[in-house]
Design an enzyme around this catalytic site. Structure first.
Site, PDB file in Angstrom:
ATOM      1  N   CYS A 131       0.849  -1.294   0.068  1.00 29.56           N
ATOM      2  CA  CYS A 131       0.412   0.420  -0.098  1.00 29.56           C
ATOM      3  C   CYS A 131       1.068   1.081   0.217  1.00 29.56           C
ATOM      4  O   CYS A 131       1.001   1.626   0.786  1.00 29.56           O
ATOM      5  CB  CYS A 131      -1.070  -0.174   1.262  1.00 29.56           C
ATOM      6  SG  CYS A 131      -2.029  -1.730   1.307  1.00 29.56           S
ATOM      7  N   ALA A 132       1.155   1.367  -1.175  1.00 29.56           N
ATOM      8  CA  ALA A 132       2.751   2.686  -1.079  1.00 29.56           C
ATOM      9  C   ALA A 132       2.347   3.854  -1.274  1.00 29.56           C
ATOM     10  O   ALA A 132       3.121   4.471  -0.555  1.00 29.56           O
ATOM     11  CB  ALA A 132       3.276   1.748  -2.299  1.00 29.56           C
ATOM     12  N   GLY A 184       6.145   6.905   0.544  1.00 22.87           N
ATOM     13  CA  GLY A 184       7.280   8.095   1.750  1.00 22.87           C
ATOM     14  C   GLY A 184       7.971   6.222   2.525  1.00 22.87           C
ATOM     15  O   GLY A 184       9.328   6.422   1.933  1.00 22.87           O
ATOM     16  N   LYS A 185       7.512   5.489   2.427  1.00 28.78           N
ATOM     17  CA  LYS A 185       7.851   4.387   2.401  1.00 28.78           C
ATOM     18  C   LYS A 185       8.753   3.205   1.426  1.00 28.78           C
ATOM     19  O   LYS A 185       9.972   2.710   1.822  1.00 28.78           O
ATOM     20  CB  LYS A 185       7.553   3.523   3.583  1.00 28.78           C
ATOM     21  CG  LYS A 185       6.524   4.171   5.463  1.00 28.78           C
ATOM     22  CD  LYS A 185       5.864   3.575   5.717  1.00 28.78           C
ATOM     23  CE  LYS A 185       5.293   4.254   6.500  1.00 28.78           C
ATOM     24  NZ  LYS A 185       4.134   4.839   6.010  1.00 28.78           N
ATOM     25  N   ASP A 189      -0.130   0.493  -5.213  1.00 26.68           N
ATOM     26  CA  ASP A 189      -1.462   1.234  -4.773  1.00 26.68           C
ATOM     27  C   ASP A 189      -2.293   0.905  -5.322  1.00 26.68           C
ATOM     28  O   ASP A 189      -2.658   0.658  -6.653  1.00 26.68           O
ATOM     29  CB  ASP A 189      -1.342   2.480  -4.068  1.00 26.68           C
ATOM     30  CG  ASP A 189      -1.593   2.721  -2.734  1.00 26.68           C
ATOM     31  OD1 ASP A 189      -1.931   3.300  -2.987  1.00 26.68           O
ATOM     32  OD2 ASP A 189      -2.823   3.456  -4.028  1.00 26.68           O
ATOM     33  N   CYS A 208      -0.936   3.655  10.859  1.00 28.93           N
ATOM     34  CA  CYS A 208      -0.925   5.073  11.880  1.00 28.93           C
ATOM     35  C   CYS A 208      -2.149   5.233  12.709  1.00 28.93           C
ATOM     36  O   CYS A 208      -2.532   6.249  12.760  1.00 28.93           O
ATOM     37  CB  CYS A 208      -0.915   6.118  10.779  1.00 28.93           C
ATOM     38  SG  CYS A 208      -2.738   6.487   9.183  1.00 28.93           S
TER      39      CYS A 208
HETATM   40  C1  LIG Z   1      -1.119   4.871   4.556  1.00 30.98           C
HETATM   41  S1  LIG Z   1      -1.811   4.759   2.986  1.00 30.98           S
HETATM   42  C2  LIG Z   1       0.186   4.419   2.762  1.00 30.98           C
HETATM   43  C3  LIG Z   1       0.796   5.616   2.776  1.00 30.98           C
HETATM   44  C4  LIG Z   1       3.142   5.331   1.973  1.00 30.98           C
HETATM   45  N1  LIG Z   1       3.101   3.950   3.055  1.00 30.98           N
HETATM   46  C5  LIG Z   1       3.441   5.951   2.857  1.00 30.98           C
HETATM   47  O1  LIG Z   1       4.697   5.563   3.190  1.00 30.98           O
HETATM   48  O2  LIG Z   1       3.840   7.050   1.493  1.00 30.98           O
HETATM   49  C6  LIG Z   1      -2.574   3.490   2.693  1.00 30.98           C
HETATM   50  C7  LIG Z   1      -2.417   3.240   0.914  1.00 30.98           C
HETATM   51  O3  LIG Z   1      -3.316   1.968   0.822  1.00 30.98           O
HETATM   52  C8  LIG Z   1      -4.077   2.426  -0.981  1.00 30.98           C
HETATM   53  N2  LIG Z   1      -4.525   1.101  -0.214  1.00 30.98           N
HETATM   54  C9  LIG Z   1      -6.255   1.099   0.031  1.00 30.98           C
HETATM   55  N3  LIG Z   1      -6.724  -0.226  -0.490  1.00 30.98           N
HETATM   56  C10 LIG Z   1      -5.595  -0.836  -0.590  1.00 30.98           C
HETATM   57  C11 LIG Z   1      -5.798  -1.771  -1.317  1.00 30.98           C
HETATM   58  N4  LIG Z   1      -6.204  -3.150  -1.408  1.00 30.98           N
HETATM   59  N5  LIG Z   1      -4.750  -2.545  -2.117  1.00 30.98           N
HETATM   60  C12 LIG Z   1      -2.832  -1.600  -2.194  1.00 30.98           C
HETATM   61  N6  LIG Z   1      -3.419  -0.245  -2.213  1.00 30.98           N
HETATM   62  C13 LIG Z   1      -4.829  -0.224  -1.385  1.00 30.98           C
HETATM   63  C14 LIG Z   1      -4.666   3.905  -0.777  1.00 30.98           C
HETATM   64  O4  LIG Z   1      -4.310   3.666  -1.479  1.00 30.98           O
HETATM   65  C15 LIG Z   1      -3.752   4.272   0.068  1.00 30.98           C
HETATM   66  O5  LIG Z   1      -2.351   5.482  -0.771  1.00 30.98           O
END
Ligand SMILES: C[S@@+](CC[C@H](N)C(=O)[O-])C[C@H]1O[C@@H](n2cnc3c(N)ncnc32)[C@H](O)[C@@H]1O
Length: 468
Positions: A277-278, A282-283, A299, A397
């Site tokens: 879930c990228a 950032g990570k 994502d 988070c």
């Molecule tokens: C907490 S954010 C991730 C932040 C990211 N890891 C960073 O550090 O920048 C959660 C992400 O999960 C994605 N997401 C939600 N459901 C998902 C799925 N079923 N498969 C892949 N990504 C998903 C969302 O679009 C969102 O961008």
């Protein structure tokens, strides 16, 4: 624009009544379910920083503001008038007895009331309500001491701040953390500072602070292994090395993810790592700054995938970016197992209220179990993709245990081949210079990785090893 300095960049000649009109507009939209970021897009660019700062201040006092409005005007007014009254009441409450602190600094309660009346009189949709706004707010000024006594008496622990979150949120914090819940709310209602992650491919956090920030007159402190927290926020584009990819904006708790996962991996390069879930990356970027592995960044949201590309490009890093549902691997997985998986799952964001004070007011109680079910679906779908002997780092988070500790306890019960390794568990939001003593919490936590953090959001980390 960072919150801390937002008001300082507002044109000084913009009268407060004009800003309050915009504040009411934004608060009305947030009360109707829109995020602050979306609502702020409609504010004229020149007014936006100052309006944002005032809106955040209102959101951090919304519980008090709503209660005051109900006392003073029991019949709910139309949404825009309601938002103007509620906003003015929060700001005037904060201004008591004479002066408003924080972002509306310099305004007395009387000025705020006068300007709110002016805002109504000069607004095409509120101009006939000027008399009402005047009467309500002046009554507030006359009765504020009595009102505070009543409000305090009915607040949990006689602490008015504790109802500046929805009641169900407060109850969940109490259920999860008992006597610590009050401290958590106080930390969450403070504005967060700007924290940077320094790209160790270019230089260390210490060198960045000592050789680049301080000579430029910018003060900060080291925060974790790669973090620098600034004393005063400023636009990141103006910081040394931003365009060159030396730094990124990232909270210190979020900066634990990449080292925690990488430290669990065997030595060497080119391991297969999935960031499930990228977006916005950032990570992913932190992983790539620290090691030369083959990272797949996934994502579900194609628009947000573009932000991963943009961030990696600025930092000069490379990953395979895929727009796909991590919970449906059949649609994107090539069948080669991953050595490591990072699952930064979608969550309530209950740990980042410092940065997003609208979150508690936008979330509904039923979102918590719904998001927990989504997190479980992702965990179950990704576990089979991990090579035996590999590691999965699960994080959110959120500070709600249903999305952290309880989620992982359930997973461990269902999977005999999963073993929990040392990880911070639930990290509670912690503000620099506050000696509330908040730290790690929870049976899964060990706390070592977070020991050097001086200021951070709330987060949850669990590291799972797959038995060979
Ligand atoms: C907490 S954010 C991730 C932040 C990211 N890891 C960073 O550090 O920048 C959660 C992400 O999960 C994605 N997401 C939600 N459901 C998902 C799925 N079923 N498969 C892949 N990504 C998903 C969302 O679009 C969102 O961008």
């Amino acid at each position: 624009m960072s919150e801390q300095n937002a008001h300082k960049t507002s044109p000084r000649n913009v009268p407060l009544w004009q800003q309050l009109q915009q504040v009411a507009q934004v608060v009305q939209q947030v009360q109707a379910g829109s995020s602050t970021a979306t609502a702020l897009e409609q504010v004229p660019a020149g007014l936006r920083p100052g309006v944002q700062a005032l809106v955040y201040q209102v959101l951090r006092g919304l519980g008090i503001g709503r209660w005051l409005r109900e006392q003073l005007v029991p019949k709910k007014p139309a949404p825009l008038l309601d938002a103007l009254l509620t906003s003015a009441l929060v700001l005037a409450w904060r201004a008591q007895p004479e002066q408003c602190g924080g972002h509306a600094e310099g305004y007395t309660g009387f000025t705020l009331v006068n300007q709110a009346v002016e805002a109504a009189k000069r607004h095409p949709r509120l101009k006939h309500q000027g008399g009402l706004v005047n009467a309500v707010l002046r009554r507030f000024l006359r009765e504020q001491e009595e009102l505070e006594v009543v409000y305090r008496a009915q607040s949990p622990q006689r602490d008015p701040e504790l109802l500046n979150l929805p009641r169900w949120w407060w109850q969940r914090l109490q259920q999860d953390y008992g006597v610590q819940a009050g401290d958590i709310v106080h930390q969450a209602l403070q504005p967060a500072p700007l924290t940077l992650r320094v790209n160790v491919r270019h230089l260390s956090a210490r060198d960045y602070l000592e050789q680049h920030l301080r000579p430029a007159g910018i003060e900060g402190i080291l925060n974790g292994a790669h973090g620098v927290t600034l004393a005063q926020a400023c636009p990141v584009q103006q910081l040394p090395g931003f365009a060159e990819g030396w730094i990124s904006v990232q909270d210190a708790a979020a900066q634990l993810a990449a080292p925690l996962l990488l430290e669990a991996l065997p030595q060497g390069n080119n391991l297969r790592v999935l960031d499930a879930c990228a977006a916005p990356g950032g990570k992913t970027a932190h992983l790539l700054e620290l090691a030369d592995h083959a990272v797949t960044a996934l994502d579900v949201d194609p628009v947000r995938c573009q932000r991963i590309h943009d961030n990696l490009q600025r930092l000069g890093l490379q990953a395979t970016v895929l727009a796909a549902d991590a919970g449906a691997p059949a649609s994107w997985w090539d069948g080669q197992p991953f050595d490591a998986i990072l699952l930064d799952a979608p969550c309530t964001a209950s740990g980042i209220v410092r940065r997003h004070p609208d979150v508690p007011w936008l979330r509904r109680e039923q979102d918590v179990p719904q998001l927990a079910a989504q997190q479980q679906r992702l965990l179950e779908a990704l576990w089979p993709l991990l090579v035996p002997g590999g590691h999965l780092l699960y994080c959110t988070c959120s500070i709600f245990k249903q999305e952290g500790e309880e989620q992982i306890a359930g997973f461990l019960q269902r999977h005999a081949d999963a073993v929990a390794r040392a990880a911070p568990g639930h990290l509670l939001p912690k503000h620099h210079n506050k000696d509330a003593g908040l730290g790690e919490n929870g049976t899964l936590g060990t706390g070592t990785a977070s020991a050097s953090l001086v200021d951070h959001d709330g987060f949850f980390y669990a590291l799972l090893a797959k038995q060979p």
